[in-house]
Design a protein around this motif. Structure first.
Motif, PDB file in Angstrom:
ATOM      1  N   ALA A 143       0.295   9.683  -9.462  1.00  0.00           N
ATOM      2  CA  ALA A 143       1.820   9.839  -9.894  1.00  0.00           C
ATOM      3  C   ALA A 143       2.591   8.580  -9.998  1.00  0.00           C
ATOM      4  CB  ALA A 143       2.457  10.925  -9.299  1.00  0.00           C
ATOM      5  N   GLN A 144       2.496   7.940  -9.022  1.00  0.00           N
ATOM      6  CA  GLN A 144       3.352   6.578  -9.081  1.00  0.00           C
ATOM      7  C   GLN A 144       2.847   5.593 -10.220  1.00  0.00           C
ATOM      8  OE1 GLN A 144       1.935   5.393  -4.949  1.00  0.00           O
ATOM      9  NE2 GLN A 144       4.376   5.275  -4.497  1.00  0.00           N
TER      10      GLN A 144
ATOM     11  N   ARG B 112      -0.324  -7.507  -4.832  1.00  0.00           N
ATOM     12  CA  ARG B 112      -1.351  -6.351  -4.899  1.00  0.00           C
ATOM     13  C   ARG B 112      -0.665  -5.028  -4.540  1.00  0.00           C
ATOM     14  NH1 ARG B 112      -5.947  -7.793  -2.035  1.00  0.00           N
ATOM     15  NH2 ARG B 112      -6.697  -8.864  -3.525  1.00  0.00           N
ATOM     16  N   VAL B 113      -0.717  -4.097  -5.423  1.00  0.00           N
ATOM     17  CA  VAL B 113      -0.021  -3.003  -5.001  1.00  0.00           C
ATOM     18  C   VAL B 113      -1.122  -1.741  -5.293  1.00  0.00           C
ATOM     19  CG1 VAL B 113       1.976  -1.217  -5.938  1.00  0.00           C
ATOM     20  CG2 VAL B 113       2.167  -3.841  -6.160  1.00  0.00           C
TER      21      VAL B 113
ATOM     22  N   ASP C 193       0.898  -1.255   0.161  1.00  0.00           N
ATOM     23  CA  ASP C 193      -0.018   0.043  -0.152  1.00  0.00           C
ATOM     24  C   ASP C 193       1.187   1.315  -0.107  1.00  0.00           C
ATOM     25  OD1 ASP C 193      -2.125   1.365   0.145  1.00  0.00           O
ATOM     26  OD2 ASP C 193      -3.076   0.938   2.207  1.00  0.00           O
ATOM     27  N   HIS C 194       0.875   1.847  -1.047  1.00  0.00           N
ATOM     28  CA  HIS C 194       1.768   3.132  -1.247  1.00  0.00           C
ATOM     29  C   HIS C 194       3.296   2.668  -1.291  1.00  0.00           C
ATOM     30  CE1 HIS C 194      -1.994   5.080  -0.563  1.00  0.00           C
ATOM     31  NE2 HIS C 194      -1.371   6.258  -0.850  1.00  0.00           N
ATOM     32  N   PRO C 195       4.007   1.563  -2.071  1.00  0.00           N
ATOM     33  CA  PRO C 195       4.991   1.307  -1.953  1.00  0.00           C
ATOM     34  C   PRO C 195       6.131   2.430  -2.159  1.00  0.00           C
ATOM     35  CG  PRO C 195       4.273   0.710  -4.016  1.00  0.00           C
ATOM     36  CD  PRO C 195       3.231   1.279  -3.389  1.00  0.00           C
ATOM     37  N   GLU C 196       7.175   2.148  -1.578  1.00  0.00           N
ATOM     38  CA  GLU C 196       8.424   3.271  -2.006  1.00  0.00           C
ATOM     39  C   GLU C 196       8.700   3.151  -3.394  1.00  0.00           C
ATOM     40  OE1 GLU C 196      11.425   2.318   0.964  1.00  0.00           O
ATOM     41  OE2 GLU C 196      10.090   2.590   2.691  1.00  0.00           O
TER      42      GLU C 196
ATOM     43  N   ALA D 150       9.173  -1.703  -0.038  1.00  0.00           N
ATOM     44  CA  ALA D 150       8.671  -1.099   1.159  1.00  0.00           C
ATOM     45  C   ALA D 150       9.805  -1.301   2.372  1.00  0.00           C
ATOM     46  CB  ALA D 150       7.301  -0.930   1.479  1.00  0.00           C
ATOM     47  N   GLY D 151      10.593  -0.429   2.712  1.00  0.00           N
ATOM     48  CA  GLY D 151      11.595  -0.647   3.610  1.00  0.00           C
ATOM     49  C   GLY D 151      12.365  -1.751   3.505  1.00  0.00           C
ATOM     50  N   SER D 152      12.557  -2.826   3.978  1.00  0.00           N
ATOM     51  CA  SER D 152      13.325  -3.938   3.702  1.00  0.00           C
ATOM     52  C   SER D 152      12.828  -4.995   3.181  1.00  0.00           C
ATOM     53  CB  SER D 152      14.331  -4.287   5.018  1.00  0.00           C
ATOM     54  OG  SER D 152      13.185  -5.023   5.783  1.00  0.00           O
ATOM     55  N   ARG D 153      11.659  -4.756   2.792  1.00  0.00           N
ATOM     56  CA  ARG D 153      10.709  -5.803   2.336  1.00  0.00           C
ATOM     57  C   ARG D 153      10.600  -5.725   0.762  1.00  0.00           C
ATOM     58  NH1 ARG D 153       4.768  -7.446   1.738  1.00  0.00           N
ATOM     59  NH2 ARG D 153       4.458  -5.007   1.893  1.00  0.00           N
ATOM     60  N   VAL D 154      11.197  -6.445  -0.238  1.00  0.00           N
ATOM     61  CA  VAL D 154      11.210  -6.426  -1.549  1.00  0.00           C
ATOM     62  C   VAL D 154      10.580  -7.655  -2.268  1.00  0.00           C
ATOM     63  CG1 VAL D 154      12.426  -6.400  -3.695  1.00  0.00           C
ATOM     64  CG2 VAL D 154      13.171  -5.302  -1.694  1.00  0.00           C
ATOM     65  N   THR D 155       9.440  -7.543  -3.007  1.00  0.00           N
ATOM     66  CA  THR D 155       8.849  -8.469  -3.858  1.00  0.00           C
ATOM     67  C   THR D 155       9.107  -8.582  -5.258  1.00  0.00           C
ATOM     68  OG1 THR D 155       7.188  -8.691  -2.027  1.00  0.00           O
ATOM     69  CG2 THR D 155       6.794  -9.922  -4.258  1.00  0.00           C
ATOM     70  N   SER D 156       9.648  -9.817  -5.953  1.00  0.00           N
ATOM     71  CA  SER D 156       9.897  -9.612  -7.469  1.00  0.00           C
ATOM     72  C   SER D 156       9.116 -10.819  -8.105  1.00  0.00           C
ATOM     73  CB  SER D 156      11.253 -10.165  -7.776  1.00  0.00           C
ATOM     74  OG  SER D 156      12.188  -8.913  -7.097  1.00  0.00           O
TER      75      SER D 156
END
Length: 195
Positions: A151-152, A145-146, A9-12, A33-39
């Protein structure tokens, strides 16, 4: 086993990117988001379709709201061009994608669901299996789900199209991709063209 949903929700950061050389690239969507990364892995055509459809949906939101929605008409000039975060660990291959605009929250919702292979002996069996899968919210395939601001979403679409177009240049005669080793052009009756 319950469904695994990677929710941002509102990822970096939410970007499309590649690994490998043109002609042999692997395409990914990556949210962080933070240290969490999903590819998640997907095909080049899926990246192009997602970006094009996202731009179309944002244009429609702007048109319908008369510009009152918080959606820029074009992508911001400071679009993220950094490479994908490493290490890239593919959670799943994308099978289906969905887009929606949440008018109450003024957010674009992007869903990418894992590719699922269904065993069926007939078209009717396949249709039933697909319907059961769609209705099973708890036990369905993994999903990313993002939720993005306008703008993003514009920035994602611009970068994704740039990534797709950064591959091998097209042959000026047949529009097929040129390989560094040369190209057998059907418009030249099979004669090899240099790159």
């Amino acid at each position: 086993m319950s469904r695994q949903v990677f929710l941002y929700d509102h990822p970096e950061r939410f970007v499309a990117g590649t690994v490998g050389l043109p002609g042999r690239r692997s395409f990914f969507l990556q949210a962080s988001a933070g240290s969490r990364v999903t590819s998640v892995g997907l095909e080049k055509t899926q990246v192009a379709a997602l970006a094009e459809r996202m731009d179309e949906l944002l244009d429609e939101v702007v048109r319908r709201t008369g510009g009152s929605a918080h959606v820029p008409a074009v992508a911001p000039s400071d679009t993220d061009t950094a490479p994908l975060d490493t290490p890239i660990e593919e959670e799943f291959r994308v099978g289906t994608m969905a887009l929606a605009w949440d008018s109450d929250e003024q957010l674009m919702i992007v869903e990418a669901q894992a590719l699922v292979e269904l065993d069926a002996e007939s078209d009717e069996d396949l249709a039933e299996a697909e319907e059961r899968l769609l209705q099973d919210e708890e036990n369905g395939p993994p999903m990313l789900r993002v939720r993005l601001t306008g703008a993003q979403a514009r920035a994602f679409a611009k970068r994704a199209l740039d990534v797709v177009n950064a591959g091998r240049p097209p042959c000026p005669l047949c529009s097929l991709p040129l390989d560094p080793e040369g190209h057998v052009c059907p418009r030249q009756n099979g004669y090899r063209r240099g790159a």
